[in-house]
Design an enzyme around this catalytic site. Structure first.
Site, PDB file in Angstrom:
ATOM      1  N   LYS A 125       0.855  -1.193   0.000  1.00 15.83           N
ATOM      2  CA  LYS A 125       0.000   0.000   0.000  1.00 15.83           C
ATOM      3  C   LYS A 125       0.888   1.239   0.000  1.00 15.83           C
ATOM      4  O   LYS A 125       1.787   1.389   0.841  1.00 15.83           O
ATOM      5  CB  LYS A 125      -0.873  -0.035   1.254  1.00 15.83           C
ATOM      6  CG  LYS A 125      -2.219   0.613   1.107  1.00 15.83           C
ATOM      7  CD  LYS A 125      -3.087   0.280   2.317  1.00 15.83           C
ATOM      8  CE  LYS A 125      -4.383   1.029   2.275  1.00 15.83           C
ATOM      9  NZ  LYS A 125      -5.166   0.819   3.507  1.00 15.83           N
TER      10      LYS A 125
HETATM   11  O1  G3P Z   1      -7.820   1.776   5.431  1.00 16.08           O
HETATM   12  C1  G3P Z   1      -8.229   2.966   4.868  1.00 16.08           C
HETATM   13  C2  G3P Z   1      -9.639   3.395   5.185  1.00 16.08           C
HETATM   14  O2  G3P Z   1     -10.522   2.335   4.986  1.00 16.08           O
HETATM   15  C3  G3P Z   1      -9.811   4.117   6.484  1.00 16.08           C
HETATM   16  O3  G3P Z   1     -11.124   4.187   6.921  1.00 16.08           O
HETATM   17  O4  G3P Z   1     -12.859   4.727   8.603  1.00 16.08           O
HETATM   18  O5  G3P Z   1     -10.472   5.376   9.040  1.00 16.08           O
HETATM   19  O6  G3P Z   1     -11.810   6.582   7.342  1.00 16.08           O
HETATM   20  P1  G3P Z   1     -11.583   5.280   8.026  1.00 16.08           P
END
Ligand code: G3P
Length: 218
Positions: free
Chosen positions: A87
């Protein structure tokens, strides 16, 4: 649409795997920190443990922000297990790293995508996945799902192989809408996936079936 679980928590990953609904895992440095995983060897061991639970792709994020460091970290991660997808953030050096990895056959997930222009650049550089963050756009009164739709239309215009991995998914409607739009993958918490199960008529119907059975069978 593939379902990835967005966590580094091994119990949650096992639970989702046992339900038979996940096709992979995404992690990020915040999710790793949440599990208290620190130090290079512990981090690598944790990614390996995740790969042993699931059959599909496991995204592991680089920490470096310059090309050389990203390449060094990415190569180490990719060597760890064939299921690892490296990533990489959508920054200038990140694009260079994605292009390098792509030429070497190392798969990448280009993360922190908030615009269709960024998604276009990531695809040009040869990213295997792009991760547009739906929930974080919604959080600032923008339209996260519209971004998924825009990227879908751009990728389809040119037959890009890059898969759209809708990230920062927060709820059941995000998942349903991603499926309507044609996102290739969505990643979110197990709670959002399991909430797709809920329907009051299912609960009511099951209660009636069981009660009717009980009347004659005790
Ligand atoms: O892993 C990246 C993404 O899915 C993060 O999600 O909920 O922290 O905005 P969030």
């Amino acid at each position: 649409m593939k379902f990835f679980i967005d966590t580094a928590n091994l119990d949650q990953i096992k639970e989702a795997q046992d339900l038979g609904i996940i096709d992979g895992v995404t992690t990020n440095p915040s999710l790793m920190a949440k599990e208290g995983i620190a130090g290079e060897q512990n981090i690598l061991d944790h990614y390996k443990a995740i790969c042993e639970i699931v059959d599909g792709d496991v995204s592991a994020e680089v920490i470096g922000t310059d090309f050389e460091t990203m390449v060094k970290e990415g190569e180490m991660l990719a060597e760890l297990h064939p299921q690892i997808v490296v990533k990489v953030p959508i920054i200038r050096e990140g694009l260079k790293a994605i292009s390098y990895f792509s030429k070497k056959g190392i798969r990448t997930n280009c993360t922190l995508i908030f615009s269709s222009g960024q998604a276009l650049l990531a695809a040009k550089a040869g990213a295997s996945y792009v991760s547009p963050f739906i929930g974080r756009l919604d959080d600032i009164s923008s339209d996260g799902l519209q971004l998924i739709e825009d990227i879908r239309s751009i990728y389809d215009n040119y037959d890009f192989d890059t898969e759209i991995l809708a990230a920062s998914v927060r709820n059941a409607m995000h998942i349903i809408e991603c499926a309507h739009i044609g996102a290739d993958v969505m990643t979110g918490p197990l709670s959002a996936m399991v909430s797709l199960l809920n329907h009051p008529l299912t609960d009511k119907g099951l209660a009636t079936f069981l009660a009717d059975h009980k009347k004659l069978n005790g």
